[in-house]
Design an enzyme around this catalytic site. Structure first.
Site, PDB file in Angstrom:
ATOM      1  CB  ILE A  31      -0.986   0.004   1.198  1.00  0.00           C
ATOM      2  CG1 ILE A  31      -1.958   1.185   1.089  1.00  0.00           C
ATOM      3  CG2 ILE A  31      -0.273  -0.062   2.517  1.00  0.00           C
ATOM      4  CD1 ILE A  31      -3.174   1.101   1.994  1.00  0.00           C
ATOM      5  CB  CYS A  32       0.907   4.146   0.716  1.00  0.00           C
ATOM      6  SG  CYS A  32       0.969   5.941   0.828  1.00  0.00           S
ATOM      7  CG  HIS A  33       5.195   6.572  -0.463  1.00  0.00           C
ATOM      8  ND1 HIS A  33       4.082   7.176   0.087  1.00  0.00           N
ATOM      9  CD2 HIS A  33       5.791   7.501  -1.238  1.00  0.00           C
ATOM     10  CE1 HIS A  33       4.023   8.430  -0.333  1.00  0.00           C
ATOM     11  NE2 HIS A  33       5.046   8.655  -1.134  1.00  0.00           N
TER      12      HIS A  33
END
Length: 181
Positions: free
Chosen positions: A108-110
């Site tokens: 998730i995300c970065h």
């Protein structure tokens, strides 16, 4: 179902660790906190320090066995977290081993930065924090702006999401992919 959660010693976005962790526990699974150093990891709420969490295993502890004994891998985000992980050869090898073994991976995300460094996004379609789109494309992947993306076109299932607001969908997709494990 035993799920590894790989995080750096500092910089993980707390909710991106704790929310999927609780979802795995609620589903009867066993989450295991893996890091690059023994001790505790320092989580953050964006840029502010949050709680600390005890490390259960290090990637060095698991160097001989890699992903063996795990059913899936979760890579929480936070800007500093994957930036540290992608510079640690043992962490990158640990991630790559899940792909080699065909085990589900959720990021998730970065966290997609760690996938880029592990050279496992080529030919895959995924989502992430929008600023990683160019990195993913440069690594041979296809970036999409979707709440959650499940990519089955590769050696394993890859579940990705963009941001903390996507956690409900991320958790559901993760559990769906590991429920048969």
């Amino acid at each position: 179902m035993r799920i590894a959660f790989l995080v750096a010693p500092e910089g993980v976005e707390q909710v991106e660790l704790t929310d999927p962790w609780q979802a795995v526990r609620d589903a009867g699974g066993e989450p295991v906190l893996v890091s690059t150093r023994h001790g505790e990891v320092q989580a953050f709420h964006h840029l502010d320090k949050a709680d600390t969490f005890p490390v259960e295993k290090t990637v060095a502890d698991l160097a001989a066995t890699g992903a063996e004994g795990f059913d899936a891998l979760v890579l929480p985000g936070g800007v500093a977290n994957p930036d540290q992980l992608r510079t640690d050869p043992d962490a990158v090898a640990f991630v790559r081993d899940f792909f080699t073994r065909g085990l589900p991976v959720a990021a998730i995300c970065h966290a997609a930065w760690t996938l880029v460094e592990a050279d496992v996004v080529r030919g895959r379609t995924l989502t992430s924090w929008p600023s990683l789109a160019t990195d993913i494309r440069n690594a041979g992947g296809t970036w999409v702006d979707e709440q959650v993306k499940i990519c089955t076109g590769g050696p394993n299932v890859l579940v990705t999401s963009r941001r903390p607001d996507d956690l409900k969908a991320f958790d559901a997709a993760l559990l769906e992919q590991v429920s048969g494990v």
